[in-house]
Scaffold this motif. Structure first.
Motif, short mmCIF file in Angstrom:
data_model
loop_
_atom_site.label_atom_id
_atom_site.label_comp_id
_atom_site.label_asym_id
_atom_site.label_seq_id
_atom_site.Cartn_x
_atom_site.Cartn_y
_atom_site.Cartn_z
N GLU A 74 38.18 -81.40 -65.88
CA GLU A 74 38.69 -82.46 -66.76
C GLU A 74 39.51 -83.49 -65.98
OE1 GLU A 74 40.92 -80.82 -70.02
OE2 GLU A 74 39.26 -79.51 -70.62
N ASP A 75 40.32 -83.01 -65.03
CA ASP A 75 41.28 -83.89 -64.37
C ASP A 75 40.75 -84.60 -63.12
OD1 ASP A 75 43.14 -83.14 -66.26
OD2 ASP A 75 44.16 -81.70 -64.96
N LEU A 76 39.79 -84.01 -62.43
CA LEU A 76 39.38 -84.54 -61.14
C LEU A 76 37.87 -84.79 -61.00
CD1 LEU A 76 41.59 -82.18 -58.93
CD2 LEU A 76 42.12 -84.52 -59.64
N PRO A 77 37.17 -85.18 -62.07
CA PRO A 77 35.73 -85.35 -61.92
C PRO A 77 35.39 -86.52 -60.99
CG PRO A 77 36.42 -86.30 -64.00
CD PRO A 77 37.64 -85.61 -63.39
N ASP A 78 34.46 -86.28 -60.10
CA ASP A 78 33.94 -87.33 -59.20
C ASP A 78 35.04 -88.04 -58.41
OD1 ASP A 78 31.31 -86.83 -60.14
OD2 ASP A 78 31.78 -88.02 -61.93
N GLN A 79 36.06 -87.30 -58.02
CA GLN A 79 37.18 -87.87 -57.27
C GLN A 79 37.13 -87.43 -55.81
OE1 GLN A 79 39.67 -89.93 -58.59
NE2 GLN A 79 38.35 -89.89 -60.38
N THR A 80 37.76 -88.21 -54.96
CA THR A 80 38.12 -87.74 -53.63
C THR A 80 39.56 -87.28 -53.75
OG1 THR A 80 36.63 -89.26 -52.50
CG2 THR A 80 38.46 -88.38 -51.22
N VAL A 81 39.80 -86.05 -53.38
CA VAL A 81 41.13 -85.45 -53.52
C VAL A 81 41.66 -85.19 -52.11
CG1 VAL A 81 42.44 -83.54 -54.49
CG2 VAL A 81 40.44 -84.42 -55.71
N TYR A 82 42.85 -85.72 -51.84
CA TYR A 82 43.42 -85.62 -50.50
C TYR A 82 44.32 -84.41 -50.37
CZ TYR A 82 41.50 -90.25 -50.13
OH TYR A 82 40.63 -91.31 -50.12
N VAL A 83 44.22 -83.76 -49.21
CA VAL A 83 45.02 -82.57 -48.90
C VAL A 83 45.73 -82.80 -47.58
CG1 VAL A 83 43.47 -81.02 -50.18
CG2 VAL A 83 43.07 -81.44 -47.74
N ASP A 84 46.72 -81.94 -47.29
CA ASP A 84 47.47 -82.12 -46.06
C ASP A 84 46.66 -81.80 -44.81
OD1 ASP A 84 47.47 -79.32 -45.97
OD2 ASP A 84 49.58 -79.15 -46.51
N GLY A 85 45.57 -81.09 -44.98
CA GLY A 85 44.71 -80.78 -43.85
C GLY A 85 45.20 -79.62 -43.00
N MET A 86 46.27 -78.97 -43.42
CA MET A 86 46.86 -77.89 -42.63
C MET A 86 46.40 -76.50 -43.11
SD MET A 86 48.43 -79.78 -40.60
CE MET A 86 49.15 -78.50 -39.61
N ASP A 87 45.94 -76.41 -44.32
CA ASP A 87 45.57 -75.14 -44.91
C ASP A 87 44.04 -75.05 -45.04
OD1 ASP A 87 48.30 -74.63 -45.31
OD2 ASP A 87 48.27 -75.68 -47.22
N PRO A 88 43.52 -73.86 -45.31
CA PRO A 88 42.07 -73.72 -45.51
C PRO A 88 41.66 -74.16 -46.92
CG PRO A 88 43.12 -71.58 -45.72
CD PRO A 88 44.20 -72.56 -45.32
N ASP A 89 42.03 -75.40 -47.28
CA ASP A 89 41.84 -75.87 -48.66
C ASP A 89 40.39 -75.83 -49.12
OD1 ASP A 89 44.62 -76.57 -49.29
OD2 ASP A 89 44.37 -78.11 -47.77
N GLU A 90 39.46 -76.25 -48.27
CA GLU A 90 38.06 -76.26 -48.68
C GLU A 90 37.56 -74.85 -49.00
OE1 GLU A 90 35.14 -78.96 -46.92
OE2 GLU A 90 36.78 -79.62 -45.61
N ILE A 91 37.94 -73.88 -48.18
CA ILE A 91 37.54 -72.49 -48.41
C ILE A 91 38.14 -72.00 -49.74
CG2 ILE A 91 37.83 -70.11 -47.59
CD1 ILE A 91 37.82 -71.35 -44.71
N LEU A 92 39.40 -72.34 -49.99
CA LEU A 92 40.07 -71.89 -51.21
C LEU A 92 39.45 -72.53 -52.45
CD1 LEU A 92 43.67 -71.99 -49.75
CD2 LEU A 92 42.41 -69.92 -50.38
N VAL A 93 39.13 -73.81 -52.37
CA VAL A 93 38.46 -74.48 -53.50
C VAL A 93 37.11 -73.83 -53.75
CG1 VAL A 93 37.37 -76.64 -54.24
CG2 VAL A 93 39.70 -76.67 -53.33
N ASP A 94 36.37 -73.54 -52.68
CA ASP A 94 35.08 -72.87 -52.82
C ASP A 94 35.24 -71.50 -53.49
OD1 ASP A 94 33.68 -74.97 -51.73
OD2 ASP A 94 33.48 -74.05 -49.74
N LEU A 95 36.27 -70.76 -53.12
CA LEU A 95 36.52 -69.45 -53.74
C LEU A 95 36.76 -69.59 -55.24
CD1 LEU A 95 38.85 -67.64 -51.17
CD2 LEU A 95 36.65 -66.81 -52.01
N ILE A 96 37.57 -70.58 -55.62
CA ILE A 96 37.88 -70.79 -57.04
C ILE A 96 36.62 -71.07 -57.83
CG2 ILE A 96 38.99 -72.39 -58.67
CD1 ILE A 96 41.26 -72.66 -56.50
N PHE A 97 35.81 -72.01 -57.35
CA PHE A 97 34.64 -72.42 -58.12
C PHE A 97 33.49 -71.42 -58.02
CE2 PHE A 97 37.09 -76.25 -58.21
CZ PHE A 97 36.84 -76.74 -59.47
#
Length: 161
Positions: A74-97
């Motif tokens: 609902e909140d982030l459809p079709d967005q580019t979402v910025y992260v600090d780049g220090m954590d394994p954010d992409e892996i964590l997002v993949d785990l969630i979805f």
């Protein structure tokens, strides 16, 4: 102009597991949402060793993954979402979805893609300094998102924040 979106994820990491424990993200108006995440059973190690993570707290206070995924859709459809780049954010997002057999409705990019003219080390130094100056606890994802919002504002990437 819409305000860029930011995201930060806290996580549990041991020799055997890596999974998200809390997440915060910003909205188009600069407001933030933050939730503790109830872990998916598939994320938990068989031996139960989670280091210093309180599993009971996560299970009692956490939002179910399906509910979190609905909210992120609902909140982030079709967005580019910025992260600090220090954590394994992409892996964590993949785990969630992947826990609910879906793809993330947004793309992740490092904050360095938004703030041009500075290298990632300089940006990280500025982020840490902002967190120190503001008295922000780095282990809280909402503080990570707030620091990224402040960085973007200082770099002239936000209108009225």
């Amino acid at each position: 102009m819409s305000i860029p979106r930011f995201l930060d994820i806290e996580y549990c990491q041991t020799d055997d597991v890596l999974f998200p424990t809390a997440i915060a993200w910003s909205l188009a108006d600069g407001q933030m949402k933050s939730v503790v995440i109830a872990p998916d059973d598939a994320w938990l190690p068989e031996d139960g060793d989670l280091g210093d993570i309180d599993l009971l707290y996560l299970e009692e206070q956490g939002v179910p993954v399906l509910e979190l995924v609905r909210e992120l859709h609902e909140d982030l459809p079709d967005q580019t979402v910025y992260v600090d780049g220090m954590d394994p954010d992409e892996i964590l997002v993949d785990l969630i979805f992947s826990a609910v057999q879906q793809d993330a409705p947004f793309e992740i990019a490092p904050i360095a893609d938004l703030i041009s003219g500075l290298d990632s080390d300089t940006i990280e130094d500025q982020r840490r300094q902002l967190m120190f100056d503001e008295g922000l606890e780095p282990q809280l994802p909402e503080n990570g998102v707030y620091a990224l919002l402040l960085l973007a504002r200082e770099a002239g990437c936000l209108d009225d924040l």
